[in-house]
Design a protein around this motif. Structure first.
Motif, short mmCIF file in Angstrom:
data_model
loop_
_atom_site.label_atom_id
_atom_site.label_comp_id
_atom_site.label_asym_id
_atom_site.label_seq_id
_atom_site.Cartn_x
_atom_site.Cartn_y
_atom_site.Cartn_z
N MET B 1 99.81 17.99 32.40
CA MET B 1 101.09 18.17 33.08
C MET B 1 102.14 17.24 32.49
O MET B 1 101.90 16.05 32.36
N GLU B 2 103.25 17.82 32.08
CA GLU B 2 104.31 16.98 31.52
C GLU B 2 105.10 16.33 32.65
O GLU B 2 105.58 16.99 33.57
N ILE B 3 105.20 15.01 32.60
CA ILE B 3 105.99 14.28 33.59
C ILE B 3 107.40 14.11 33.02
O ILE B 3 107.57 13.52 31.96
N LYS B 4 108.37 14.64 33.72
CA LYS B 4 109.74 14.62 33.18
C LYS B 4 110.50 13.40 33.68
O LYS B 4 110.31 12.96 34.81
#
Lengths: 780, 73
Positions: B1-4
């Motif tokens: 999951m990409e953490i923005k």
């Protein structure tokens, strides 16, 4: 961007070394082989600034003496909470030799609330500064400033600060619009009430996972305990400080800093100056462990005094001020509950923590519980508790050192319940290949097989062995640039703002550039720590090596190829046919055709070739696009202790520290950094402890006498194992080691103490009193 | 999951040191991705409390606070 394919070494020599193909940008150099086949990189190269350091030639910020320089001293609060009602500087102004006094005030334009003086929130908060012709005059004048306070009730104990009627550190609510923003579901650490903020439930690795209830229901064995760590202040040899000369055309700042570019930006922002009008220099650095990324209060104070007096101002804080106000590792009270199946498989981890960073936030316990071991069900709740004490700061592996103290004891306790060897349990639950190798090689060197059951040692002095491990993310600062210049007098120069905080950054940059150019490390001049040059990373988070050595190699490669193009034209061949090796440029197909590198430089068309390169993305991409690289910086540390059961004294006899950092660049420097980390870990485990007086709010041992740190006889034999690990992720494939060196030591010692005496100590520092209490030889 | 990174506009004088580096006042988006180990300070007051004596933190240093200053960009 055009790309090509390259074959890189991949894996761990002596374990699983293989090769991997990566696509890399066309303007980046070919893959280096493993270190065995390199000449400068990976070798025990002496520090290029060693002579300057040992002879005293090296000038640190505190050594700076500028013409007409004044010395400044802070006046700090001696109450922990209250308002200032008046400040009278009239007597101080009359002291001969005083040139300037500045009182810190608020003003309406900045949105002040209350009177013009900032509310006092801890003992040691800066209030005013005096600049004088000598430090002693400045101190005398500070003592003559009269302050009237309106004291208020205060709280400095973490657990008392959580009570509903505790004095508030910050009044609530802060006045702002209702829809003032949302920092997002997972970034919630600053919400809360009273003195409590949080919980933070996530990190950049994500949030909670799985189903805790289900995980605990599936467990055959459970461990649940509370672990406590103390407030740990910063003790660099060189305290925080600056020397500032604010001239009309430029503010010149000599700073003891881990981040020259950051200090420049902060001062430019404070004074609303263009960045180009602030120059920050840090040539030599007397240590920094996370707290020196800011201009602090001393930066603006020195600048204001310099502007007022039109003279350079020296403002280095003293040791007491360093303890009081320049940062600390926050405390923690952590409750951990871990469930596992009979074969060791973890089913659930639940963590809840409270910690205090004084008047600041950031007392979480890191990501160790979240990611060190494979576990499908996980939840953390990390709370900050505000107290009337000096602010916390980053401190070598923020959070992870505290977190490891809980997690790695709990894993030890779990192993005992499962009747498994602690290393065997970790082999089962830790998926890291490099830590597996570290456990194996470390155990063999340490003699782990000689470990006896807990509490089985006989005699008054009982020996024990313990192990613990750690992880730390591989962060890359993408805003990292550096310049390589080759000059027609034969010299080669590396220039950047990145600073060397004492770890040897200058030397590794010289090694990397020398390797690329076929020269010796000593042939390279390194000028860094100056914001006149391209911006580099701050020295924190163990980011420097992986952020700045790839652009340094890439810039050297590009400069070399420009030189090769000129030579190839003369030799009527192609640049790709040339190589730089052993101080010569050689034609690969006709090795008799060669020219000394320095002679080739003399024939350049221009007097210099200059290339600035910036950090490109990792070849395999990132875990997170902002620069979280794949892999981690693992370590496994083993400790052997002797515990005197009559006196309670613990002596650490030996530490074996097995570490990895990708491609090792300089074995001596890496060992040196691990030695330092281990010593700090011993100090954290057994000695250092901020003692606050609840009645006055004063820090009672803010000195180097009663704030204990180990002396030479308390430092054990330290053996370091560096495991080479190739990931094919950048042109150097190298990483820092600063943080991981420090994480596992304290808990390895705690586990060894348990092995020695058969009673577990859940709180550090482990003192003679805590040992004797554990053995029921003294009572509260 | 990409953490923005966070898209909010924080006060120009909010600065933070997290395990992976410093976040400068006025940057947008802000790279504050692990609040549990991030220490914040106010550049204007040069300390952990703002010019209004309030807590310095991303949740607090937003538009509407008396000392808030919008970044130029």
């Amino acid at each position: 961007m055009e790309k090509r394919k390259e074959i890189f070494p991949f894996g761990i020599p002596g374990h699983n070394l293989s090769e991997i193909e990566r696509e890399i940008p066309n303007d980046e150099p070919p893959a280096w082989p493993v270190n065995d086949q390199l000449k400068e990189v990976g070798k025990r190269v002496n520090r290029i600034d060693a002579r300057a350091k040992v002879t005293g030639e090296a000038k640190y910020t505190s050594d700076m003496k500028l013409s007409g320089m004044l010395y400044a001293k802070f006046l700090r609060s001696n109450i922990p909470h209250g308002s200032i009602t008046s400040i009278d500087t009239s007597e101080a102004e009359k002291v001969p030799g005083v040139h300037g006094i500045h009182i810190i005030t608020k003003n309406k334009e900045d949105g002040m609330v209350g009177n013009e003086y900032p509310e006092i929130k801890y003992v040691g908060q800066p209030i005013a500064g005096v600049a004088a012709e000598s430090l002693s005059i400045a101190k005398d004048a500070v003592a003559m400033i009269k302050i009237e306070y309106d004291p208020k009730s205060f709280v400095i104990d973490l657990e008392e600060a959580m009570l509903p009627d505790a004095p508030l550190v910050f009044k609530e609510p802060i006045q702002r619009q209702e829809d003032g923003g949302d920092v997002g579901v997972v970034h919630d650490g600053s919400k809360g009430q009273g003195n409590l903020r949080g919980p933070t439930t996530s990190s950049f690795y994500g949030g909670p996972r799985g189903d805790l209830e289900k995980g605990f229901a599936e467990a055959d064995v459970m461990v649940e305990n509370t672990y406590r760590t103390q407030v740990h202040t910063h003790m660099p040899l060189e305290t925080h400080g600056v020397v500032i000369d604010w001239k009309p055309e430029e503010m010149l700042v000599y700073a003891s800093t881990q981040n020259t570019a950051g200090v420049r930006n902060e001062l430019a922002n404070y004074f609303e100056l263009p960045k180009s009008q602030v120059r920050v220099i840090c040539d030599f650095m007397g240590g920094g462990f996370g707290a020196k990324h800011s201009a602090g209060s001393f930066g603006p104070m020195a600048a204001i005094l310099s502007k007022k007096t039109k003279r350079p101002v020296w403002l280095m804080i003293d040791r007491k001020e360093e303890h009081l106000a320049e940062g600390n590792r926050p405390s923690s009270i952590q409750t951990l509950k871990i469930g596992a199946k009979r074969d060791g498989t973890l089913t659930a981890i639940q963590q809840k923590s409270h910690g205090t960073a004084g008047v600041a936030l950031g007392a979480g316990v890191g990501r160790i519980a979240q990611i060190l071991y494979d576990c499908p069900n996980f939840k953390t709740e990390q709370y900050d508790v505000l107290t009337h004490a000096g602010p916390g700061a980053a401190w070598r592996a923020p959070g992870n050192v505290q977190g490891a103290f809980g997690v790695e004891q709990a894993i030890d306790e779990l192993a005992e319940k499962l009747k498994m060897d602690p290393l065997a349990l970790r082999d089962k639950i830790d998926k890291s290949e490099v830590r597996k190798v570290e456990r194996s090689r470390g155990a063999e060197l340490f003699g782990w097989s000689n470990r006896k059951p807990a509490g089985s040692a006989s005699g008054i002095i009982k020996k024990g062995m313990g192990v613990a491990q750690s992880c730390w993310p591989r962060f890359v600062t993408l805003n990292s640039s550096i310049e390589v210049r080759i000059l027609n007098d034969g010299s080669v120069e590396v220039r950047g703002s990145v600073q060397d905080i004492g770890t040897g950054t200058k030397t590794i940059l010289a090694q990397v550039v020398a390797e690329e150019l076929g020269l010796k490390t000593t042939d390279i001049t390194v000028r860094i720590g100056d914001t006149l040059f391209p911006d580099g990373p701050g020295s924190g988070g163990s980011v420097v090596t992986q952020s700045i050595t790839p652009p340094a190699r890439n810039a050297a490669y590009e400069a070399k190829m420009k030189l090769f193009n000129q030579i190839a034209t003369k030799w009527e061949t192609e640049a790709s046919k040339l190589e730089a090796v052993d101080g010569f440029i050689i034609h690969k197909d006709d090795r008799s055709k060669k020219i000394p590198f320095k002679e080739a430089l003399r024939g350049m068309r221009t007097s210099q070739i200059s290339v600035t390169a910036s950090r490109s993305n990792d070849y395999g991409g990132f875990q997170q696009p902002w620069g979280l690289a794949y892999g981690d910086l693992g370590s496994v540390q083993f400790a052997e202790v002797s515990v005197n059961t009559n006196t309670g004294f613990v002596k650490v006899d030996r530490v074996v520290a097995a570490h990895s950092c990708g491609r090792p660049l300089n074995m001596s420097q890496l060992e040196s950094q691990v030695n330092g980390g281990v010593i700090q870990g011993i100090s954290y485990a057994l000695y250092e402890n901020r003692v606050m007086d609840k009645g006055t709010g004063h820090f009672m041992n803010a000195n180097v006498d009663q704030y204990k740190v180990p002396y030479s006889m308390e430092i054990p034999e330290i053996e370091v194992i560096i495991v080479e690990e190739y990931g094919a992720l950048s042109s150097t494939d190298a990483y820092g080691i600063g943080e991981p060196a420090n994480i596992a030591t304290a808990v390895a010692i705690a586990n060894a103490v348990y092995n020695a005496i058969g009673v577990r100590i859940y709180e550090i520092p482990i003192t003679p009193a805590s040992i004797l209490k554990a053995l029921n030889k003294i009572y509260e | 999951m990409e953490i923005k990174p966070i898209k909010n506009t924080f006060c120009k004088y909010l600065k933070a040191k997290s395990p992976y580096g410093t976040t400068e006042g006025g940057e947008n988006p802000w790279f504050l991705l692990d609040e549990a180990n991030t220490i914040c300070w106010c550049i204007k007051s040069a300390g952990g409390a703002g010019p209004d004596d309030g807590l310095v933190a991303p949740r607090e240093c937003l538009a509407g606070r008396s000392c808030f200053v919008a970044p130029e960009n």
